[in-house]
Design an enzyme around this catalytic site. Structure first.
Site, PDB file in Angstrom:
ATOM      1  CE  LYS A  13      -4.230  -0.405   0.754  1.00 36.25           C
ATOM      2  NZ  LYS A  13      -5.042  -1.149  -0.236  1.00 36.25           N
ATOM      3  CG  ASP A  62      -7.207  -3.629   3.683  1.00 41.42           C
ATOM      4  OD1 ASP A  62      -7.437  -2.420   3.493  1.00 41.42           O
ATOM      5  OD2 ASP A  62      -7.722  -4.279   4.615  1.00 41.42           O
ATOM      6  CG  PHE A 163      27.733  29.897 -15.416  1.00 42.44           C
ATOM      7  CD1 PHE A 163      28.365  28.736 -14.966  1.00 42.44           C
ATOM      8  CD2 PHE A 163      27.172  29.885 -16.691  1.00 42.44           C
ATOM      9  CE1 PHE A 163      28.424  27.592 -15.752  1.00 42.44           C
ATOM     10  CE2 PHE A 163      27.229  28.738 -17.485  1.00 42.44           C
ATOM     11  CZ  PHE A 163      27.854  27.600 -17.007  1.00 42.44           C
ATOM     12  CD  GLN A 228      27.307  22.506 -13.352  1.00 44.24           C
ATOM     13  OE1 GLN A 228      27.132  23.642 -12.904  1.00 44.24           O
ATOM     14  NE2 GLN A 228      27.065  22.190 -14.614  1.00 44.24           N
ATOM     15  CG  ASN A 254      20.765  27.438 -12.312  1.00 44.85           C
ATOM     16  OD1 ASN A 254      20.425  28.288 -11.491  1.00 44.85           O
ATOM     17  ND2 ASN A 254      21.798  27.579 -13.121  1.00 44.85           N
ATOM     18  CG  HIS A 256      17.711  29.596 -15.249  1.00 44.12           C
ATOM     19  ND1 HIS A 256      19.043  29.382 -15.018  1.00 44.12           N
ATOM     20  CD2 HIS A 256      17.278  28.509 -15.945  1.00 44.12           C
ATOM     21  CE1 HIS A 256      19.404  28.223 -15.549  1.00 44.12           C
ATOM     22  NE2 HIS A 256      18.341  27.662 -16.106  1.00 44.12           N
TER      23      HIS A 256
END
Ligand SMILES: O=c1[nH]c(=O)c2[nH]c(=O)[nH]c2[nH]1
Length: 305
Positions: A13, A62, A163, A228, A254, A256
């Site tokens: 279940k 059940d 970046f 990363q 990420n 943005h």
């Protein structure tokens, strides 16, 4: 007889929603609650059930549901991990045809609404979006595996993120960023060492809080050159500080944040006004583990932002 092969199968279940109330104090007026979503999966001798319709080996789903609720009464819910361990061991040790049991738990956090003038403490407000997770797998052959985790923990650094220096081919339009927002919705799983899993006194709530704190501190303190790099720093910090954890896997969308072009209005945007996009998103995923330890956390789970 089928000419095809029955491969991996499991049943039980799923998503048993359970709220356990523990009454404390001499008059029982201090309440503690654990709000869980518990899924049971049983693996074992189920060829006949699938191939011939003979249900002689089949413990009804059940019954697995009833067991979850009865165990909450009989044993209490000390933590998602402790509750999962009790259930997994119960299914495997009570029925010979069940070779392995996997219990998956989600926990939803509540915080107490404290009213100083009131003695009773039984009011709570749902806390944030963050969900705690645990996956317990037990079999006589392989023993106990306890994976802990969390998901839906959204975090943001409004600076200290860059970046640039990435590959540029004829399809690249991304501008190099020297100051950007870094935001993600953390989904993390970590594998607990065998001694921690076997230790009946292990404080699962404490180790959860410790892992969470180290992940968040690493997110906040890492000057990021990519998500990363941040992922690695977060996992690394946990392994450095929590000796009972052997492996950490992170799924980091990420989220943005794009600088809005304000030049049409004669305004300069000094990294102040962003558009928060909810999709599409970069999805950064990775596992970091102790040297010499075999990774065990599945890499194929599909987590969406
Ligand atoms: O931290 C990032 N890692 C990437 O791999 C990537 N790719 C991208 O377009 N933006 C980013 N940001």
């Amino acid at each position: 007889m089928s000419k095809h092969v029955l491969a991996q199968n499991q049943y039980g279940k799923a998503e048993n929603r359970i709220v356990a109330v523990t009454r404390k104090g001499s008059d029982g007026a201090w309440h503690e609650i654990r709000d869980l979503n518990v899924s049971v999966a049983l693996r074992g001798e189920y060829r006949d059930v699938h191939l011939t319709g003979d249900n002689g080996n089949c413990l009804p789903t059940d019954t697995t549901k009833n067991t979850v609720y009865a165990f909450a009464k009989e044993h209490g819910v000390a933590s998602p991990e402790a509750f999962g361990i009790l259930l997994a061991k119960h299914f495997v040790t009570s029925q010979a045809v069940i070779h392995e049991a996997q219990i998956r738990v989600e926990e939803y956090a509540w915080e107490r609404i404290s009213v100083p003038t009131r003695k009773e403490q039984h009011s709570f407000a749902r806390k944030g979006q963050e969900v705690r997770t645990a996956q317990i797998t037990y079999s006589a052959n392989t023993g106990l595996q306890v994976l802990s985790g969390l998901k839906d923990l959204t975090v943001m650094n409004s600076t200290n993120s860059e970046f640039h220096g990435f590959i540029k081919d004829r399809y690249t339009t991304l501008k190099e960023a020297y100051d950007r927002i870094l935001a993600t919705k953390v989904a993390a799983r970590w594998a607990n060492s065998a001694p921690a899993a076997a230790d009946e006194e292990h404080d699962w709530d404490r180790s959860y809080q410790k892992v969470r704190r180290h992940m968040l501190e690493a997110f906040a303190e890492t000057y990021s050159h990519s998500l990363q790099q941040t992922l690695h720093a977060m996992a690394d910090r946990v392994l450095d500080n929590v000796s009972t954890v052997n492996e950490v896997r992170l799924n980091l969308p990420n989220k943005h944040h794009f600088l809005v072009d304000l030049e049409p209005f004669g305004l300069k945007n000094d990294n102040e006004v962003y558009f928060a996009a909810d999709r599409m998103y970069g999805l950064i995923e990775g596992t970091v583990h102790r040297d010499g330890v075999q990774p065990v956390i599945a890499t194929s789970d599909w987590i969406t932002a």
